[in-house]
Design a protein around this motif. Structure first.
Motif, PDB file in Angstrom:
ATOM      1  N   ALA A  13      43.188  20.497  41.242  1.00 59.53           N
ATOM      2  CA  ALA A  13      43.344  20.903  42.644  1.00 59.53           C
ATOM      3  C   ALA A  13      44.666  21.607  42.909  1.00 59.53           C
ATOM      4  N   ASN A  14      44.967  22.632  42.123  1.00 57.92           N
ATOM      5  CA  ASN A  14      46.129  23.456  42.482  1.00 57.92           C
ATOM      6  C   ASN A  14      45.776  24.935  42.565  1.00 57.92           C
ATOM      7  N   GLY A  15      44.491  25.213  42.741  1.00 62.42           N
ATOM      8  CA  GLY A  15      44.067  26.598  42.932  1.00 62.42           C
ATOM      9  C   GLY A  15      42.563  26.615  43.116  1.00 62.42           C
ATOM     10  N   PRO A  16      42.033  27.709  43.692  1.00 59.49           N
ATOM     11  CA  PRO A  16      40.577  27.801  43.852  1.00 59.49           C
ATOM     12  C   PRO A  16      39.894  28.098  42.517  1.00 59.49           C
ATOM     13  N   THR A  17      38.576  28.190  42.508  1.00 58.54           N
ATOM     14  CA  THR A  17      37.869  28.445  41.242  1.00 58.54           C
ATOM     15  C   THR A  17      37.719  29.949  41.016  1.00 58.54           C
ATOM     16  N   HIS A  18      37.617  30.320  39.743  1.00 57.73           N
ATOM     17  CA  HIS A  18      37.342  31.724  39.418  1.00 57.73           C
ATOM     18  C   HIS A  18      36.120  31.793  38.512  1.00 57.73           C
ATOM     19  N   LEU A  19      35.753  33.017  38.144  1.00 63.33           N
ATOM     20  CA  LEU A  19      34.506  33.198  37.398  1.00 63.33           C
ATOM     21  C   LEU A  19      34.503  32.474  36.057  1.00 63.33           C
ATOM     22  N   GLY A  20      35.664  32.292  35.450  1.00 60.94           N
ATOM     23  CA  GLY A  20      35.744  31.577  34.170  1.00 60.94           C
ATOM     24  C   GLY A  20      35.249  30.139  34.298  1.00 60.94           C
ATOM     25  N   HIS A  21      35.663  29.470  35.383  1.00 63.25           N
ATOM     26  CA  HIS A  21      35.206  28.086  35.610  1.00 63.25           C
ATOM     27  C   HIS A  21      33.686  28.042  35.752  1.00 63.25           C
ATOM     28  N   LEU A  22      33.177  28.977  36.552  1.00 65.01           N
ATOM     29  CA  LEU A  22      31.740  28.963  36.839  1.00 65.01           C
ATOM     30  C   LEU A  22      30.939  29.192  35.572  1.00 65.01           C
ATOM     31  N   ARG A  23      31.420  30.107  34.760  1.00 64.96           N
ATOM     32  CA  ARG A  23      30.676  30.475  33.552  1.00 64.96           C
ATOM     33  C   ARG A  23      30.668  29.358  32.516  1.00 64.96           C
ATOM     34  N   SER A  24      31.818  28.737  32.298  1.00 59.76           N
ATOM     35  CA  SER A  24      31.874  27.755  31.212  1.00 59.76           C
ATOM     36  C   SER A  24      31.215  26.438  31.605  1.00 59.76           C
ATOM     37  N   THR A  25      31.273  26.075  32.883  1.00 60.90           N
ATOM     38  CA  THR A  25      30.938  24.706  33.238  1.00 60.90           C
ATOM     39  C   THR A  25      29.928  24.557  34.372  1.00 60.90           C
ATOM     40  N   TYR A  26      30.265  25.086  35.559  1.00 61.10           N
ATOM     41  CA  TYR A  26      29.515  24.678  36.752  1.00 61.10           C
ATOM     42  C   TYR A  26      28.107  25.264  36.809  1.00 61.10           C
ATOM     43  N   ILE A  27      27.978  26.545  36.487  1.00 69.88           N
ATOM     44  CA  ILE A  27      26.633  27.140  36.550  1.00 69.88           C
ATOM     45  C   ILE A  27      25.715  26.548  35.468  1.00 69.88           C
ATOM     46  N   PRO A  28      26.153  26.458  34.199  1.00 63.87           N
ATOM     47  CA  PRO A  28      25.256  25.826  33.204  1.00 63.87           C
ATOM     48  C   PRO A  28      24.867  24.394  33.579  1.00 63.87           C
ATOM     49  N   ALA A  29      25.825  23.623  34.078  1.00 58.90           N
ATOM     50  CA  ALA A  29      25.501  22.238  34.453  1.00 58.90           C
ATOM     51  C   ALA A  29      24.468  22.221  35.570  1.00 58.90           C
ATOM     52  N   ASP A  30      24.620  23.136  36.521  1.00 57.99           N
ATOM     53  CA  ASP A  30      23.684  23.167  37.644  1.00 57.99           C
ATOM     54  C   ASP A  30      22.282  23.579  37.191  1.00 57.99           C
ATOM     55  N   VAL A  31      22.194  24.541  36.284  1.00 54.34           N
ATOM     56  CA  VAL A  31      20.884  24.958  35.764  1.00 54.34           C
ATOM     57  C   VAL A  31      20.194  23.745  35.123  1.00 54.34           C
ATOM     58  N   TYR A  32      20.991  23.002  34.341  1.00 54.43           N
ATOM     59  CA  TYR A  32      20.420  21.850  33.651  1.00 54.43           C
ATOM     60  C   TYR A  32      19.974  20.772  34.650  1.00 54.43           C
ATOM     61  N   ALA A  33      20.785  20.549  35.670  1.00 53.84           N
ATOM     62  CA  ALA A  33      20.438  19.529  36.677  1.00 53.84           C
ATOM     63  C   ALA A  33      19.150  19.925  37.410  1.00 53.84           C
ATOM     64  N   ARG A  34      19.079  21.181  37.823  1.00 53.12           N
ATOM     65  CA  ARG A  34      17.897  21.638  38.565  1.00 53.12           C
ATOM     66  C   ARG A  34      16.634  21.605  37.688  1.00 53.12           C
ATOM     67  N   TYR A  35      16.810  21.990  36.436  1.00 50.41           N
ATOM     68  CA  TYR A  35      15.663  21.943  35.510  1.00 50.41           C
ATOM     69  C   TYR A  35      15.149  20.512  35.385  1.00 50.41           C
TER      70      TYR A  35
END
Ligand SMILES: [Zn+2]
Ligand SMILES: [Zn+2]
Length: 660
Positions: A13-35
């Motif tokens: 929590a010392n900065g907002p998120t950027h595309l690197g965070h989304l690509r490595s972690t959050y989007i893949p995890a979300d795809v897996y959760a939704r699947y």
């Protein structure tokens, strides 16, 4: 039905998120959760912000605010970033939640009582001015390994090594700049070395661990594990729950890992469920590759010590670079999530970051490639197929799925493909190969387009109306299959397509993808699902990004003429050159500037070989305070362009001539 516990690495929590965070972690995890939800599994998907640690404490001190205030600001931003990308977390908590303090302290005490934690007096830097010890980033100095300046107490950015604060040369307190002294302090250590064999066994035998995680972990295990320091002398953090440990806090990494549990407990309490059932069935951590060590070594050791089941697997996404360069938030070479979403829909971003490369490979974000893929694959292939199918249905079949007649071989082949695709994609999902699944979907849309072209319904509608009806019926089936299977990947677009198909209220599960739309099923008026990205938008984005780079590279503030006069530039001739051992980019040069010969270490090896640069005339800053680069003394600086690394020449000039 099984229960699945999914976590994402905690954003700091010392900065907002950027595309690197989304690509490595959050989007893949979300795809897996939704699947998994579509497969009928019971999913618990949690995350939180990591709010302790020295970077936040130092930032707070510099801004004159409390660390919690700083962290709260970014918690809010990060939460909004994740929500706007449709990351479907069940709970998003904070490590400053009171329950987390309890959980972390109980865990610490439990391990302490089991004898897995012991005390040891160690030497640490202490600032007399500030009246305190200087853990981690509170102290800066010169790296003992590479002689790089600005190394921090725990880490050197230049050579990437982990450091002990007392190893730093020329250390100084980051708050008051004074030189710290070395004092003794008692800290608590976790007996990590004791768990080496058990961890090795788990890593070697876990079939589900991907190769990148496995290989890194086995590499570290080969070097042997050292006991791990678990405490710090500082105020900001979770106090060590022992009488004799006043003024000490639990190291941020230990408690941050436990936040996976805290966030789950908080969710379980408000939903009257048991988080443990999820953990024990199947728990999966999605992380970036920079924290594989913490998750594959520390975390399982802590869990073994506590007698807790180990995770099912750890999925580590690799790095995203930007336009061919390493992302850097300090140099503003970055695309922030919120900036991106001002101009593009989140599904467009999800698509590009997922399809760009497999998760276990480094990849690059480039604006041109982004535009090309969105236009070619989403607009021209997928969007075009859907639009022509729905428009044709509307125009010639009164918005109803027509009745198919006898299927020929071609029709049957397509029907088989519709039936097979859900299973193919499911297999990829189970293996965490999200990109392959998405590519399969685009392939199905491509096949649909080809089928439509081959069958020519715009001709047969007059000559053989039955054939046209069969073709359009099958194209509607393909559209439905695509809409359903797209849901974990592009949830908004999936909903838009289902809406046109009048299926937005249907129960959308994985099986539904292969069910047949009955004849006569009515669809709505189509609207285009994907639009092309225009050149001028991309041009604009590139200009904005590259301007950032220019601003940080050039001096930001104005300097006075007196400042400029201090710089002494001369014409020099390169009379010796060799590559610096162990570095790809550095050359060690000897430069003759007439009055003297200077040794200069320059980052020019990507442009020039030693043979090419020798005898060249160059412009040298000759009154630069000598510094060490890669352990080699450098006494000047050679002027060259920042991107293409071309040295500024002075052909025909006298060696030693001054530059004004
Ligand atoms: Zn270093
Ligand atoms: Zn100080």
């Amino acid at each position: 039905m099984s229960k699945v516990f999914i976590t994402c690495a905690l954003p700091y929590a010392n900065g907002p998120t950027h595309l690197g965070h989304l690509r490595s972690t959050y989007i893949p995890a979300d795809v897996y959760a939704r699947y998994n939800r579509m497969k009928g599994n019971d999913v618990l998907f949690v995350c939180a912000t990591d709010e302790h640690g020295t970077p936040i404490a130092v930032k707070a001190e510099k801004e004159g605010k409390s660390p919690k205030e700083i962290a709260g600001r970014y918690y809010q931003m990060i939460k909004e970033d994740l929500e706007s990308c449709n990351i479907s977390l069940d709970n998003f908590s904070r490590t400053t939640h009171p329950l987390h303090y309890q959980i972390a302290q109980n865990f610490f005490l439990n391990l302490y009582n089991r004898g897995c934690i012991y005390e040891k007096a160690i030497k640490q830097p202490y600032c007399d001015e500030c009246n305190r010890f200087l853990p981690d980033r509170y102290v800066e100095g010169v790296c003992p390994y590479c002689s790089g300046e600005g190394a921090r107490g725990d880490h050197c950015e230049i050579c990437g090594r982990h450091l002990d604060p007392i190893q730093l040369q020329d250390p100084r307190c980051l708050i008051c700049s004074s030189t710290p002294e070395i004092r003794e302090s008692t800290q608590y250590y976790f007996r990590l070395s004791q768990f080496e064999d058990e961890i090795r066994e788990w890593i070697e035998n876990n079939q589900k661990l991907p190769a990148n995680v496995k290989n890194y972990a086995l590499g570290w295990l080969k070097e042997g594990l050292k006991d791990w320091i678990l405490t710090r002398d500082m105020e900001w953090g979770i106090p060590v729950p022992l009488e004799e440990a006043k003024g000490k806090i639990i190291y941020v990494w230990l408690e941050a890992l436990l936040e996976y549990i805290t966030s789950a407990v908080l969710w379980a309490r408000s939903n009257k469920k048991s988080w443990r059932e999820y953990w024990e069935d199947k728990s999966i951590h999605f992380i970036g590759k920079d924290i594989i060590y913490h998750h594959s070594i520390f975390w399982p050791a802590l869990l073994i010590a506590y007698d807790c089941k180990l995770p099912y697997t750890i999925i580590a996404g690799e790095y995203l670079s930007l336009e061919g360069r390493k992302m850097s938030t300090s140099k503003n070479w970055v695309i922030w999530t919120s900036d991106f979403l001002k101009d593009f829909e989140s599904d467009i971003l999800r698509y590009y970051l997922l399809v760009n490369a497999p998760l276990n490979r480094d990849t690059d974000f480039s604006w041109d490639d982004f535009q090309r893929r969105i236009n070619d694959e989403l607009a021209d292939v997928l969007g075009n197929f859907l639009h022509r199918t729905f428009s044709f249905t509307n125009r010639f079949f009164q918005q109803k799925v027509p009745e198919p007649s006898n299927l020929d071989d071609h029709d049957q082949e397509i029907m088989r493909k519709i039936k097979e695709t859900p299973e193919i994609i499911a297999t990829y999902m189970e293996d965490f190969k999200f990109r392959d699944g998405l590519v399969e979907l685009i392939k199905l849309a491509k096949l649909g387009n080809k089928y439509f072209n081959d069958k020519e319904p715009w001709k047969t509608i007059k000559s053989q109306p039955d054939n046209a009806a069969t073709c359009i019926s099958i194209c509607n089936q393909i559209s439905k299959t695509l809409a359903v299977l797209l849901q974990p990947y592009l949830p908004d677009k999936s909903r838009d397509i289902l809406k046109i198909l009048n299926l937005e209220d249907a129960e959308i599960n994985w099986k539904f993808a292969e069910e047949i739309l009955p004849e006569g099923h009515e669809i709505s008026n189509p609207t285009p699902i994907f639009t092309k990205i225009e050149d001028k938008i991309i041009q604009n984005k590139k200009e904005t990004l590259y301007k950032n780079l220019g601003e940080t590279n050039s001096m930001k503030g104005l300097i006075s003429i007196e400042d400029f006069a201090k710089l002494e530039f001369r014409v020099g001739k390169v009379i010796g050159a060799e590559k610096v051992k162990g570095s790809d980019s550095l050359l060690k040069l000897m430069v003759d500037v007439k009055e003297k010969k200077l040794q200069v270490v320059a980052g020019l090896a990507n442009k020039y070989t030693s043979e090419e640069i020798i005898n060249k005339n160059v412009i040298v800053l000759v009154n630069l305070k000598p510094a060490k680069l890669f352990g080699i003394k450098s006494e000047g600086m050679i002027l060259a362009t920042a991107d293409t690394l071309s040295v500024l020449g002075a052909e025909g000039a006298e060696i030693g001539e001054k530059i004004k």
